[in-house]
Scaffold this active site. Structure first.
Site, short mmCIF file in Angstrom:
data_model
loop_
_atom_site.label_atom_id
_atom_site.label_comp_id
_atom_site.label_asym_id
_atom_site.label_seq_id
_atom_site.Cartn_x
_atom_site.Cartn_y
_atom_site.Cartn_z
N ASP A 49 0.84 -1.20 0.00
CA ASP A 49 0.00 0.00 0.00
C ASP A 49 0.87 1.25 0.00
O ASP A 49 0.66 2.18 -0.79
CB ASP A 49 -0.91 0.02 1.23
CG ASP A 49 -1.91 -1.13 1.27
OD1 ASP A 49 -3.10 -0.88 1.03
OD2 ASP A 49 -1.50 -2.27 1.55
N THR A 142 -7.08 -4.83 0.41
CA THR A 142 -5.84 -5.32 1.02
C THR A 142 -6.03 -6.69 1.67
O THR A 142 -5.15 -7.55 1.61
CB THR A 142 -5.32 -4.31 2.06
OG1 THR A 142 -5.12 -3.05 1.42
CG2 THR A 142 -4.01 -4.77 2.67
#
Length: 352
Positions: A49, A142
Site C-alpha cells: 500500500d 488489502t
C-alpha cells in the site's frame, strides 16, 4: 478512442503509473510475510500500500505539481517502524517498467525521505468543488490481496467535482470463466487494466512489464427492463453494507439472489459490471451515518457510467465528488443500466 482527446497526456501517465504500481504489488505477492498490520480503524495495510502510493504520487506530482492528490495512506507507521520503512524502500527503488521509453515518462523517489514525503502528500489531499484532484487507492482490497485473491490498484482524475479519467489495474484478474471470482486468479501473468475517459467509453488491456499493450473497447451494458435479468455483484462479508437488506430488495423485485459474484474490493465490483457479467450494484449501509471513501469509488463509477449505467445515491441523486475525502453527500449507492435504474430507486424506497 480519439487520440486527440483533451486528457490524452493524463491518461497515458495514469495507465503507465498504475501498471508500474501493479508490478510492485505482484512482487510482494510472492513474499510469505507481506509486512502487514492493522490500522487504527482495524483495516489491514501492507508495505505494498505504502510503496504503490509512493510510486503513483511520484509520477503524478512530477508532471502536474499544482494538482491536488488524494491518497488513502500516510507514512506515520513507516516512520515508527524502520524495518518496514526499509522494506518499503526496497520495493519502491527496485520497481521499474522494463521499457525504457515508458519508464522515462514516469518519476520515482530518489531517497527514503522523499518516499515518505510523497506518501504524506496523498494524506493531505482533499477533493474540492473547483480544481483538479487525483484520487488513488494503492491497493483496494488489502485483505484479499494478502490472501492472493482479487484486488485493485486505482487512480482517477476529478476536475471541478467531475470524474474525467479512471484507471483500475487488476493484477490478479482472470477472465477465462467469464465471471470474476476471488480465488480464480491470474497466477502467471499480470492481470488486466480497465480504464475510461469521460465521453470516450471504457476500455480494457492486458497488463505487462513494459510498454502499454493494445486496448480494446468494452461493449456497453445491455439495457434491461425485466428485474429477472438483474445480475447483482455484492460482498457477502461486507461490514458497512446491509447484505440481508440487499436480499430483501432482490426478493421484492423478483430478481435472482444470492448473487453468484461476491467480491471484497469495492472497485472490483465495478469491474465485475464492466467485464464480469454483472449489471447491478447496490449499497445500503448498515448505519445511516456511513459515507464511503472517495478512493473506493472514483474511477470505477466513471467506467460504469461510460458503459451506460447510472450511478446515484439511494434516492437517485448524482454522486458529488467534490466534498472531500468521503462521498459526504451520498447515502448508499445504486449502479445499474439506465433502463432499470429508476425502478431500483423506487424499490429501495419501498423496502426502506
Amino acid at each position: 478512442m480519439d487520440p486527440t482527446h483533451p486528457y490524452a497526456k493524463e491518461l497515458e501517465l495514469a495507465c503507465l503509473t498504475v501498471q508500474r504500481a501493479a508490478l510492485l504489488t505482484k512482487k510482494l505477492l510472492a513474499a510469505v510475510d507481506k509486512g502487514s498490520f492493522d490500522k487504527s480503524d482495524d483495516t489491514p495495510v501492507t508495505i505494498a500500500d505504502f510503496a504503490a502510493q509512493s510510486l503513483i504520487i511520484a509520477a503524478v506530482h512530477h508532471i502536474f505539481p499544482e494538482d491536488d492528490i488524494v491518497g488513502e495512506e500516510d507514512a506515520k507507521a513507516l516512520r515508527a517502524e524502520p524495518d518496514l520503512c526499509e522494506r518499503t524502500w526496497e520495493l519502491v527503488s527496485s520497481t521499474r517498467l522494463e521499457d525504457e521509453e515508458s519508464e522515462a515518462l514516469l518519476y520515482a523517489p530518489k531517497t527514503k525521505d522523499e518516499m515518505l514525503e510523497l506518501i504524506d502528500l496523498g494524506a493531505q489531499g482533499s477533493c474540492k468543488p473547483t480544481g483538479r484532484s487525483w484520487v488513488l487507492d494503492p491497493v483496494d482490497g488489502t485483505a484479499t490481496f494478502i490472501r492472493g485473491q482479487q484486488y485493485a490498484v486505482c487512480l482517477a482524475l476529478v476536475e471541478d467535482g467531475q470524474q474525467k479519467i479512471g484507471v483500475i489495474g487488476c493484477p490478479n484478474l482472470n477472465l477465462e470463466t467469464g465471471r470474476i471470482h476471488e480465488d480464480i486468479a491470474d497466477r502467471t501473468g499480470y492481470g488486466y487494466q480497465v480504464f475510461a475517459v469521460a465521453g470516450q467509453g471504457a476500455w480494457i488491456r492486458k497488463m505487462g512489464t513494459g510498454a502499454l499493450l493494445a486496448a480494446r473497447e468494452i461493449e456497453p451494458k445491455k439495457q434491461i427492463a425485466d428485474p429477472k435479468e438483474i445480475d447483482f455483484v455484492d460482498c457477502v462479508a461486507a461490514t458497512s453494507s446491509d447484505y440481508a437488506m440487499h436480499g430483501r430488495l432482490a426478493s421484492h423485485l423478483g430478481a435472482s439472489w444470492p448473487p453468484p459474484t461476491s467480491l471484497w474490493s469495492a472497485q472490483l465490483r465495478y469491474i465485475a459490471i464492466a467485464v464480469g457479467g454483472c449489471n447491478v450494484l447496490i449499497k445500503i449501509p448498515r448505519k445511516a451515518s456511513y459515507r464511503s471513501k472517495i478512493w473506493d469509488h472514483a474511477g470505477g463509477m466513471l467506467i460504469a457510467q461510460e458503459l451506460g449505467c447510472v450511478v446515484s445515491d439511494l434516492e437517485g441523486n448524482p454522486v458529488d465528488c467534490s466534498l472531500g475525502r468521503t462521498l459526504a453527500g451520498c447515502h448508499g449507492m445504486i449502479i445499474a443500466p439506465a433502463s432499470i435504474h429508476r425502478r431500483l430507486v423506487e424499490a429501495v424506497k419501498q423496502i426502506l
